[in-house]
Design a protein around this motif. Structure first.
Motif, mmCIF file in Angstrom:
data_model
loop_
_atom_site.group_PDB
_atom_site.id
_atom_site.type_symbol
_atom_site.label_atom_id
_atom_site.label_comp_id
_atom_site.label_asym_id
_atom_site.label_seq_id
_atom_site.Cartn_x
_atom_site.Cartn_y
_atom_site.Cartn_z
ATOM 1 N N GLU A 112 -30.495 31.814 -16.532
ATOM 2 C CA GLU A 112 -29.110 32.087 -16.894
ATOM 3 C C GLU A 112 -28.234 31.917 -15.660
ATOM 4 O OE1 GLU A 112 -28.031 32.826 -19.871
ATOM 5 O OE2 GLU A 112 -29.774 33.551 -20.985
ATOM 6 N N HIS A 113 -26.920 31.889 -15.885
ATOM 7 C CA HIS A 113 -25.964 31.934 -14.781
ATOM 8 C C HIS A 113 -25.054 33.128 -14.997
ATOM 9 C CE1 HIS A 113 -22.665 31.022 -12.052
ATOM 10 N NE2 HIS A 113 -23.514 30.247 -11.409
ATOM 11 N N PRO A 114 -24.767 33.893 -13.945
ATOM 12 C CA PRO A 114 -23.972 35.111 -14.120
ATOM 13 C C PRO A 114 -22.619 34.903 -14.801
ATOM 14 C CG PRO A 114 -24.946 35.072 -11.930
ATOM 15 C CD PRO A 114 -25.234 33.744 -12.547
ATOM 16 N N PHE A 115 -21.965 33.772 -14.533
ATOM 17 C CA PHE A 115 -20.608 33.551 -15.037
ATOM 18 C C PHE A 115 -20.586 33.504 -16.565
ATOM 19 C CE2 PHE A 115 -16.760 30.729 -15.564
ATOM 20 C CZ PHE A 115 -15.846 31.668 -15.134
ATOM 21 N N THR A 116 -21.507 32.768 -17.156
ATOM 22 C CA THR A 116 -21.545 32.668 -18.613
ATOM 23 C C THR A 116 -22.335 33.803 -19.247
ATOM 24 O OG1 THR A 116 -23.384 31.110 -18.331
ATOM 25 C CG2 THR A 116 -21.190 30.182 -18.724
#
Length: 462
Positions: A112-116
């Motif tokens: 995952e990516h923190p922003f999304t």
């Protein structure tokens, strides 16, 4: 009426036809093959809420179990957690059908990516009115890493270092981007949000980078309730720092108590109150009006256990190929890149060694956790005894035959626990965090490391 600690209960589920007991989907009264229908999940949620359960805990895994025999064929053929669905997409339907039930959703931060990701969690928290928790996992399957285009999975301890970086970025977005009161919804002026109170997050970490404002306005809890299941040496440090609830297993009271004690000690060393972490122990429960009927059910269910599917699961969890193990050969410790805490528990000095036959047992050894069979009073006695002996707060109740075993627990065991003062008789109002920690408020406690990223001047209660 004797008084005991008030237990917490989760229904431990997975969006797959097979979960921790391979083969039970074949039972004629089991509905797990309908895992890909909304009716299945809505019915489960309604049953759990009728029983005043605290939550549905949704496991997940990225990849297939391909360690056993060096192939994913057994896991796929035997439905050993394959196929599976995205658990996040199940929650809105279950939330719409309930009012109080919480949802602990597993997500692998490695992919995952923190922003999304923070927006996805904030969305669920808003749509459920603050009933969401995140079970933080870091991923251990090489097949998952390959599926994501990587040469190999991150090393065990490196996964937790990356997790620290991910959570720092997530806290900045959840806690520090939007001030309380930034959303005006002022139709007269035409201003929906005050730009001066929505802050840009800059995060330059070793694994993740963020430069932007959180995409969602603050949800009821801001940060979700944080679950974690790591009890290895490095996992304990991570959990002690971040977790508000920990899911653990233990095939004996001594093993479970040792894990709980080590986590609480690590939490104290990290500057947190050890009681700010709720401990959930996995458990399989088979209950019927009488002990004889419960034993008959156990024997009936056991006929559907798929030994090959069990071997595929355990091989994947441990990173050790059980295909080369003789039935009576003890499992020897190996340093792997999978679930180190499980390997340590299964090969602990002083414990009776686990063998291939144990992993195919529909019983305590195969469960690697409490396996309780009996009448309602016997089950209640056993749960209370485990809770007191191991210093745990509640149980994640494993799916056996769905919905039969959950319905039996709700109808038979819950009233017995309530009669002893060991389970609530009504839901408290508030978010999931407020239900798990009465009086704590909807947001992270001030002593939690995530609270350090709050917008300056904003109180914990805002």
């Amino acid at each position: 009426m004797s008084r005991h600690r008030e237990l917490l209960l989760n229904a431990f589920q997975m969006a797959a036809p097979g979960h921790t007991w391979a083969g039970l989907w074949r039972h004629p009264r089991d509905a797990s093959a309908a895992y890909n229908s909304l009716d299945y999940w809505v019915s489960l949620a309604r049953t759990a809420e009728r029983g005043l359960f605290d939550g549905v805990f949704l496991a997940d895994v990225i990849g297939q179990y391909d360690v056993y025999g060096g192939s994913a064929e057994t896991a796929l053929a035997r439905a050993a957690q394959a196929p599976n669905l995205d658990p996040f997409l199940l929650v809105p339907a279950m939330a719409q059908a309930t009012h109080h039930l919480g949802f602990g959703v597993t997500a692998n931060l490695t992919y995952e990516h923190p922003f999304t990701f923070t927006r996805r969690v904030s969305t669920l928290d808003q749509l459920t009115g603050g009933r969401v928790g995140w079970n933080i996992v870091t991923g251990y399957l090489e097949s998952g890493a390959r599926g994501m285009g990587l040469a190999e999975a991150r090393a065990h301890d490196v996964r937790y270092e990356a997790g620290e970086d991910f959570l720092e970025a997530a806290y900045k977005l959840w806690e520090g981007s939007w001030e309380a009161g930034a959303v005006l919804r002022d139709a007269e002026s035409g201003v929906f949000s005050d730009p001066a109170r929505v802050h840009r997050v800059r995060h330059e970490g070793p694994y993740y980078r963020v430069d932007g404002r959180h995409l969602s306005e603050p949800s009821p809890q801001r940060s979700p309730v944080l679950y974690q299941a790591g009890t290895s040496s490095r996992g304990r440090l991570f959990a002690a720092r971040h977790a508000e609830a920990i899911f653990l297993n233990g095939h004996s009271k001594a093993v479970a108590a040792r894990a709980v004690r080590s986590i609480r000690e690590a939490a104290r060393a990290a500057g947190r109150d050890p009681r700010d972490i709720r401990m959930f122990l996995g458990a399989t429960v088979i209950v019927a009006p009488t002990r004889a009927e419960a034993l008959d059910l156990r024997d009936e269910y056991a006929r559907y256990l798929d030994a090959q599917g069990q071997y595929a699961l355990v091989s994947g969890w441990t990173g050790i190929d059980l295909a080369g193990l003789r039935p009576d050969e003890p499992l020897a410790y190996q340093a792997t890149n999978a679930m180190q805490s499980l390997v340590e528990n299964l090969t602990a000095p002083g414990e009776r060694p686990f063998t291939l036959a144990d992993f195919a047992e529909f019983g305590p050894r195969g469960a690697r956790a409490p396996f309780i069979v009996g009448s309602p009073s016997e089950v209640a006695d056993a749960l209370i005894d485990w809770a007191e002996a191991a210093d745990i707060d509640g149980f994640n109740l494993t799916r056996v035959v769905a919905p039969e075993t959950l319905e039996a627990f709700v109808d038979l065991v819950v009233p017995e626990l309530q009669a002893r003062g060991a389970f609530k008789t009504a839901y408290r109002e508030g978010t999931l965090r407020e239900k798990l920690f009465p009086g704590a408020g909807p947001h992270l406690k001030a002593s939690h490391p995530g609270a350090a990223y709050r917008v300056p001047g904003r109180s914990a209660a805002s």
